[in-house]
Design an enzyme around this catalytic site. Structure first.
Site, PDB file in Angstrom:
ATOM      1  N   ASP A   8       0.044  -0.058 -16.905  1.00  0.00           N
ATOM      2  CA  ASP A   8       1.073  -1.083 -17.052  1.00  0.00           C
ATOM      3  C   ASP A   8       2.380  -0.364 -17.396  1.00  0.00           C
ATOM      4  O   ASP A   8       2.463   0.882 -17.320  1.00  0.00           O
ATOM      5  CB  ASP A   8       0.653  -2.171 -18.066  1.00  0.00           C
ATOM      6  CG  ASP A   8       0.676  -1.707 -19.520  1.00  0.00           C
ATOM      7  OD1 ASP A   8       0.990  -0.520 -19.778  1.00  0.00           O
ATOM      8  OD2 ASP A   8       0.377  -2.528 -20.403  1.00  0.00           O
ATOM      9  N   CYS A  65      -2.350   2.149 -20.700  1.00  0.00           N
ATOM     10  CA  CYS A  65      -1.392   1.149 -21.178  1.00  0.00           C
ATOM     11  C   CYS A  65      -0.822   1.669 -22.499  1.00  0.00           C
ATOM     12  O   CYS A  65      -0.900   2.868 -22.768  1.00  0.00           O
ATOM     13  CB  CYS A  65      -2.029  -0.245 -21.295  1.00  0.00           C
ATOM     14  SG  CYS A  65      -3.361  -0.427 -22.481  1.00  0.00           S
ATOM     15  N   THR A  67      -1.729   1.104 -25.680  1.00  0.00           N
ATOM     16  CA  THR A  67      -2.789   1.550 -26.593  1.00  0.00           C
ATOM     17  C   THR A  67      -4.046   2.009 -25.861  1.00  0.00           C
ATOM     18  O   THR A  67      -4.905   2.660 -26.462  1.00  0.00           O
ATOM     19  CB  THR A  67      -3.221   0.381 -27.497  1.00  0.00           C
ATOM     20  OG1 THR A  67      -3.681  -0.681 -26.648  1.00  0.00           O
ATOM     21  CG2 THR A  67      -2.067  -0.104 -28.366  1.00  0.00           C
ATOM     22  N   GLY A  70      -6.159  -2.770 -24.196  1.00  0.00           N
ATOM     23  CA  GLY A  70      -6.181  -3.883 -23.246  1.00  0.00           C
ATOM     24  C   GLY A  70      -6.834  -3.477 -21.944  1.00  0.00           C
ATOM     25  O   GLY A  70      -7.672  -4.216 -21.396  1.00  0.00           O
ATOM     26  N   HIS A  98     -22.892  11.537 -22.287  1.00  0.00           N
ATOM     27  CA  HIS A  98     -23.838  10.575 -22.864  1.00  0.00           C
ATOM     28  C   HIS A  98     -23.777   9.185 -22.243  1.00  0.00           C
ATOM     29  O   HIS A  98     -24.806   8.517 -22.142  1.00  0.00           O
ATOM     30  CB  HIS A  98     -23.576  10.421 -24.367  1.00  0.00           C
ATOM     31  CG  HIS A  98     -23.836  11.677 -25.145  1.00  0.00           C
ATOM     32  ND1 HIS A  98     -23.854  11.701 -26.515  1.00  0.00           N
ATOM     33  CD2 HIS A  98     -24.093  12.952 -24.748  1.00  0.00           C
ATOM     34  CE1 HIS A  98     -24.095  12.942 -26.935  1.00  0.00           C
ATOM     35  NE2 HIS A  98     -24.232  13.712 -25.874  1.00  0.00           N
ATOM     36  N   HIS A 133     -30.328   9.970 -22.289  1.00  0.00           N
ATOM     37  CA  HIS A 133     -29.254   8.976 -22.202  1.00  0.00           C
ATOM     38  C   HIS A 133     -29.503   7.955 -21.102  1.00  0.00           C
ATOM     39  O   HIS A 133     -28.957   6.861 -21.123  1.00  0.00           O
ATOM     40  CB  HIS A 133     -27.911   9.674 -21.976  1.00  0.00           C
ATOM     41  CG  HIS A 133     -27.620  10.697 -23.027  1.00  0.00           C
ATOM     42  ND1 HIS A 133     -27.413  10.358 -24.339  1.00  0.00           N
ATOM     43  CD2 HIS A 133     -27.551  12.051 -22.960  1.00  0.00           C
ATOM     44  CE1 HIS A 133     -27.211  11.460 -25.051  1.00  0.00           C
ATOM     45  NE2 HIS A 133     -27.288  12.495 -24.232  1.00  0.00           N
TER      46      HIS A 133
HETATM   47  C1  RB5 Z   1       2.169  -3.982 -23.700  1.00  0.00           C
HETATM   48  O1  RB5 Z   1       3.175  -4.274 -24.582  1.00  0.00           O
HETATM   49  C2  RB5 Z   1       0.895  -3.596 -24.446  1.00  0.00           C
HETATM   50  O2  RB5 Z   1       0.361  -4.726 -25.075  1.00  0.00           O
HETATM   51  C3  RB5 Z   1      -0.113  -2.977 -23.523  1.00  0.00           C
HETATM   52  O3  RB5 Z   1       0.446  -1.852 -22.920  1.00  0.00           O
HETATM   53  C4  RB5 Z   1      -1.400  -2.520 -24.159  1.00  0.00           C
HETATM   54  O4  RB5 Z   1      -1.163  -1.731 -25.273  1.00  0.00           O
HETATM   55  C5  RB5 Z   1      -2.383  -3.560 -24.424  1.00  0.00           C
HETATM   56  O5  RB5 Z   1      -3.483  -3.322 -24.906  1.00  0.00           O
END
Ligand code: RB5
Length: 147
Positions: A8, A65, A67, A70, A98, A133
């Protein structure tokens, strides 16, 4: 090995870094976006990549993304996907050995491009150990079949 990659708006820089790694490793890949100036929704990128991997059109996927969370939640909704959210080298190796993970998720707001590149390199080049595994991964596959 054929790789599907997407991000994203929060993962564009690491996506470019991983594409340069794939070029260096001589691995075939397709980039499924985003072509994003502004903000987009990560499921719109995670789900198509996960479906392509689940169908066997691609061997593995890489999703980035902000984090990585998502992307990993969305990808793991697709039957046959074992998406691992990884931010360290130990886990990159272990999840291939694994879990036979077939998608790697990372977060650009968590780690920098240098570490992301090393994680992807380890993840792409480590083989699944199977053995003990196989029974564990098999239980996940069996559960999916009942759904
Ligand atoms: C976008 O702002 C952010 O929510 C997305 O990139 C991600 O971190 C979602 O899990």
């Amino acid at each position: 090995m054929k790789i599907a990659i997407a991000s994203d708006h929060g993962g564009v820089n690491i996506r470019e870094e991983i594409k340069s790694l794939l070029d260096e490793l001589g691995m075939e890949y397709a980039d499924f976006g985003c072509e994003c100036e502004g903000s987009v929704d990560y499921p719109d990128y995670a789900l198509p990549v996960a479906e392509k991997v689940a169908k066997g059109e691609f061997d593995r996927g890489i999703l980035i993304c902000g984090t990585g969370i998502g992307m990993s939640i969305a990808a793991n909704k697709v039957r046959g996907i074992r998406c691992a959210l990884v931010h360290d080298l130990f886990s990159a190796k272990a999840t291939r050995q694994h879990n036979d993970s077939n998608i790697l998720a990372m977060g650009e707001r968590v780690i920098g491009p240098g570490l992301a590149r090393e994680i992807a390199k380890v993840w792409l080049t480590t083989e699944y150990e199977a053995g003990r595994h196989e029974n564990r991964v098999g239980k996940i596959k069996a559960y999916e079949q009942q759904q």
